[in-house]
Design a protein around this motif. Structure first.
Motif, short mmCIF file in Angstrom:
data_model
loop_
_atom_site.label_atom_id
_atom_site.label_comp_id
_atom_site.label_asym_id
_atom_site.label_seq_id
_atom_site.Cartn_x
_atom_site.Cartn_y
_atom_site.Cartn_z
N SER A 65 54.97 69.71 20.76
CA SER A 65 54.54 69.90 22.14
C SER A 65 55.62 69.46 23.12
N PRO A 66 55.73 70.13 24.27
CA PRO A 66 56.72 69.72 25.28
C PRO A 66 56.46 68.29 25.74
N TYR A 67 57.54 67.60 26.03
CA TYR A 67 57.46 66.21 26.49
C TYR A 67 56.83 66.18 27.89
N ASP A 68 55.86 65.27 28.09
CA ASP A 68 55.10 65.21 29.35
C ASP A 68 56.00 64.91 30.55
N GLN A 69 56.94 63.98 30.40
CA GLN A 69 57.80 63.61 31.51
C GLN A 69 59.09 64.44 31.54
N GLY A 70 59.13 65.51 30.74
CA GLY A 70 60.31 66.36 30.71
C GLY A 70 60.42 67.21 31.97
N ASN A 71 61.60 67.78 32.18
CA ASN A 71 61.80 68.61 33.35
C ASN A 71 62.04 70.05 32.91
N ARG A 72 62.76 70.81 33.68
CA ARG A 72 62.97 72.22 33.36
C ARG A 72 63.81 72.41 32.10
N PHE A 73 64.47 71.37 31.61
CA PHE A 73 65.28 71.46 30.41
C PHE A 73 64.48 71.08 29.16
N ASN A 74 63.16 71.10 29.26
CA ASN A 74 62.31 70.80 28.12
C ASN A 74 62.53 71.85 27.02
N HIS A 75 62.19 71.49 25.79
CA HIS A 75 62.45 72.36 24.64
C HIS A 75 61.34 73.41 24.46
N ASP A 76 61.66 74.45 23.70
CA ASP A 76 60.69 75.47 23.30
C ASP A 76 59.87 74.90 22.15
N PRO A 77 58.53 74.88 22.24
CA PRO A 77 57.72 74.23 21.20
C PRO A 77 57.86 74.82 19.79
N LEU A 78 58.09 76.12 19.68
CA LEU A 78 58.14 76.76 18.36
C LEU A 78 59.53 77.20 17.94
N ARG A 79 60.56 76.60 18.48
CA ARG A 79 61.91 77.04 18.15
C ARG A 79 62.25 76.74 16.69
N THR A 80 63.22 77.49 16.16
CA THR A 80 63.69 77.29 14.79
C THR A 80 64.58 76.06 14.77
N ARG A 81 64.32 75.16 13.80
CA ARG A 81 65.08 73.92 13.70
C ARG A 81 65.85 73.87 12.39
N LYS A 82 67.07 73.38 12.46
CA LYS A 82 67.94 73.33 11.28
C LYS A 82 67.66 72.05 10.50
N LEU A 83 67.54 72.19 9.17
CA LEU A 83 67.38 71.04 8.30
C LEU A 83 68.74 70.66 7.72
N LEU A 84 68.94 69.38 7.54
CA LEU A 84 70.22 68.86 7.06
C LEU A 84 70.08 68.42 5.61
N LEU A 85 70.61 69.24 4.71
CA LEU A 85 70.59 68.97 3.28
C LEU A 85 72.01 69.07 2.74
N HIS A 86 72.25 68.47 1.57
CA HIS A 86 73.54 68.62 0.91
C HIS A 86 73.68 70.04 0.38
N LYS A 87 74.91 70.50 0.27
CA LYS A 87 75.20 71.86 -0.17
C LYS A 87 74.65 72.13 -1.57
N TYR A 88 74.80 71.15 -2.47
CA TYR A 88 74.31 71.36 -3.84
C TYR A 88 72.79 71.46 -3.87
N GLU A 89 72.10 70.76 -2.97
CA GLU A 89 70.64 70.87 -2.89
C GLU A 89 70.24 72.26 -2.38
N ILE A 90 70.97 72.76 -1.41
CA ILE A 90 70.67 74.09 -0.85
C ILE A 90 70.89 75.17 -1.91
N ILE A 91 71.97 75.06 -2.68
CA ILE A 91 72.25 76.03 -3.74
C ILE A 91 71.16 76.00 -4.80
#
Length: 157
Positions: A69-95
């Protein structure tokens, strides 16, 4: 002196539906790339993991469908609630995950979201779907176990 494995861990959200709908084969801990207002919303617990899943594209893992959910005290630069987010895994785990996902029936879903030493982490699971009869069988086993516990507790020696 050994430290407990849960020290410094604060759970934010849990995907309970996933444990009911899927067989969990392997789990991985991954970091997640977020913006500032997303972290503030997570600290307030305003997140939904229910219909989220992971996809591997171009050697990177992305989390789709997670609603923060958008941050209550956020301003016009608030984030999109359903945006795609990148996960950080090691390369061998991804393979390794990529090889498993290409098999029929396997998918990646998030199980829970938590803070660990100030960083947001997500537990990602490699799963296969349960059929309706598997769900019924799991519920029957759970009910039988609960009944046995109830009877053992009521026994007087």
């Amino acid at each position: 002196m050994a430290t407990s494995p849960t020290k410094g861990v604060k759970y934010i959200s849990d995907n309970r539906k996933a444990r009911h709908d899927y067989f969990i084969h392997e789990t991985y801990e991954a970091g997640i790339a977020l913006t500032g207002t997303e972290v503030k919303s997570l600290r307030q617990g305003k997140v939904n993991l229910k219909d989220s899943f992971c996809r591997i594209e171009n050697g990177e893992v992305f989390l789709l469908g997670m609603h923060i959910s958008p941050y209550d005290q956020g301003n016009r630069f608030n984030h999109d609630p359903l945006r795609t987010r990148k996960l950080l895994l090691h390369k061998y785990e991804i393979i390794k995950l990529l090889g498993k996902i290409q098999e029929k029936g396997y998918t990646l879903i998030p199980l829970n979201l938590y803070f660990k030493k100030g960083k947001v982490k997500v537990t990602v699971a490699l799963v296969t779907g349960k059929k309706l009869y598997d769900k019924r069988q799991a519920l029957a086993e759970k009910e039988a176990k609960r009944d046995i516990e109830r009877r053992m507790k009521s026994r007087n020696y």
